[in-house]
Enzyme design. Structure first.
Site, PDB file in Angstrom:
ATOM      1  N   HIS A  57       0.746  -1.188  -0.064  1.00 15.87           N
ATOM      2  CA  HIS A  57       0.135   0.052   0.077  1.00 15.87           C
ATOM      3  C   HIS A  57       1.043   1.333   0.127  1.00 15.87           C
ATOM      4  O   HIS A  57       2.167   0.927   0.244  1.00 15.87           O
ATOM      5  CB  HIS A  57      -0.883  -0.104   1.138  1.00 15.87           C
ATOM      6  CG  HIS A  57      -0.231  -0.029   2.549  1.00 15.87           C
ATOM      7  ND1 HIS A  57       0.554   1.012   3.044  1.00 15.87           N
ATOM      8  CD2 HIS A  57       0.121  -0.963   3.123  1.00 15.87           C
ATOM      9  CE1 HIS A  57       1.207   0.676   4.130  1.00 15.87           C
ATOM     10  NE2 HIS A  57       0.828  -0.645   4.502  1.00 15.87           N
ATOM     11  N   ASP A 331       4.137  -4.596   3.939  1.00 13.76           N
ATOM     12  CA  ASP A 331       5.561  -5.071   3.790  1.00 13.76           C
ATOM     13  C   ASP A 331       5.814  -6.318   4.626  1.00 13.76           C
ATOM     14  O   ASP A 331       6.846  -6.938   4.171  1.00 13.76           O
ATOM     15  CB  ASP A 331       6.471  -4.060   4.255  1.00 13.76           C
ATOM     16  CG  ASP A 331       6.112  -3.368   5.546  1.00 13.76           C
ATOM     17  OD1 ASP A 331       4.984  -3.673   6.125  1.00 13.76           O
ATOM     18  OD2 ASP A 331       6.516  -2.205   5.823  1.00 13.76           O
TER      19      ASP A 331
END
Length: 421
Positions: A57, A331
């Site tokens: 994102h 992540d």
């Protein structure tokens, strides 16, 4: 023991919090590399057949402010969507039904940051980052005529974790990829938290929660990390009773910087050390030297991506025209995937970072090859004989980590056995 599980609960029940607070210190506009990854033109020896993009994102508000230091003003105007990122979309479950409950998102909404915004929300900066990633993919796959110029759900599948920032990131990427051209409402598929495979799932896998809780509890107590943590806490004037770690500090610091908000000046001298210690912490948590840990983190996702490849090659896909899978994640998704592929560079994946997996067929031999790129840079996967990796070699690389749903569930529910620290 209670404190250990309190910390484990932060890591487990709000797993996205940990993932989303990690960010590379790169300029947010430097994510886009200059050279395209490979060939899609007719003169190439390889014909592109399928693309899968796993991406992080965009920039967001912090999840928590550093205690006892000046707070930034996270005003709602920082979250306004640019007009060019708007598309008609609908969030559904994997079967096209109503969107499932979102407990992680609900946990963010229980708190309000100084200035009036919620924690963990995609900002205007983040929206633009994903739009730019979409434009890069457009150059590669639409302008080469691999994809249609208008969004077509038969060609493109969009899946996101069930969190607003990843859903909005997927929307912005699609807007950049197709320049807001869609034949119909864009479906963005998601699933309930207990069955999510787009991040290491501490809700749905008991064994992973046990493994991670031990490692997470230890990560801040490792001698070098603990000593530096005490020093930075003193330098920032944070009371000794406040629980902080390098992940929390980094989250707030980087979120401020990317949005041009003031940051404690003392952090200037700590920047490199904060980055280093945060990397060491996550490496300790994921423990990439142990196969079992990475298996449980990314096994189902690896299996899904390999199944997509096989379905395309064998002609068994339920959507034979499908050419692109988009996976909007975090992540905490990319890091263990990079570790499993053997290409983690000991740097946090920046906002809007992507791992792109392309399936090619050699035009003369018809043999399948896989090419992996990370942030638009081709990667030579250890165990592969070339950047264009024969599919058999690629499957062998992933065989240590790929897990079918049944095997994953069996492992997740197995006894603790060797998981004691």
């Amino acid at each position: 023991m209670r404190n250990l599980w309190t910390k484990a609960g932060v890591f487990g029940s709000v797993s996205m919090a940990f993932g989303s607070m990690l960010w590379s210190q790169k300029n947010p506009d430097s994510d886009q590399a200059s050279s395209p990854s490979g060939e899609t033109n007719p003169s190439s020896s390889y014909e592109l057949k399928l693309v899968q993009v796993l991406f992080r994102h965009g920039a967001r508000t912090p999840l928590k402010s550093i205690p006892d230091v000046m707070e930034a003003q996270w005003v709602p105007t920082l979250l306004e969507p640019p007009a060019h990122t708007q598309i008609n979309y609908e969030v559904t479950d994997l079967d096209g039904g109503p969107r499932p409950p979102a407990p992680v998102e609900d946990s963010y909404r229980k708190n309000i940051l100084n200035g009036g915004s919620f924690p963990g929300q995609l900002t205007t900066v983040g929206m633009q980052q994903l739009y730019e990633l979409g434009k890069r993919l457009r150059t590669r796959y639409v302008e080469s005529s691999f994809l249609s110029s208008t969004f077509n759900p038969a060609e493109v599948y969009v899946r996101s974790t069930n969190i607003v920032r990843t859903i909005e990131s997927a929307k912005c990427l699609v807007a950049g990829l197709f320049q807001q051209k869609e034949k119909e409402i864009v479906p963005i598929f998601t699933t309930a938290s207990e069955s999510e495979i787009l991040y290491p799932n501490y809700h749905g896998c008991k064994l992973l929660k046990i493994l991670a809780s031990h490692r997470w509890a230890e990560s801040s107590t490792l001698p070098d990390i603990a000593a530096d943590l005490q020093s930075i806490q003193s330098a920032l004037g944070i009371a000794a009773h406040q629980h902080i770690d390098f992940i929390l500090i980094r989250d707030d610091m980087v979120a401020r910087e990317v949005h041009g908000l003031p940051c404690p000046s003392v952090l200037d001298t700590w920047r490199t050390k904060v980055e280093q210690r945060a990397v060491e912490m996550i490496c300790h948590v994921y423990e990439p030297s142990k196969r079992e840990n990475l298996q449980l983190c990314v096994g189902p996702l690896m299996h899904k991506m390999l199944a997509n490849i096989e379905g395309k090659l064998q002609g068994t896909s339920s959507e034979p025209k499908r050419k692109l899978f988009l996976y909007s994640a975090h992540d905490t998704t990319l890091i263990p995937c990079l570790m499993a592929l053997g290409i983690f560079d000991m740097k946090w994946p920046p906002y809007a970072a992507d791992i792109t997996v392309e399936l090619h067929q050699h035009r003369q031999t018809n043999k399948p090859f896989v090419k992996v790129s990370y942030i638009d840079q081709d990667q030579l996967i250890p165990g592969c004989s070339g950047v264009y990796c024969p599919l058999d070699e690629f499957k062998q690389v992933l065989s240590s980590y790929s897990l079918s749903s049944d095997l994953y569930q069996s492992l997740c529910n197995s006894k603790e056995d060797s998981t004691k620290p």
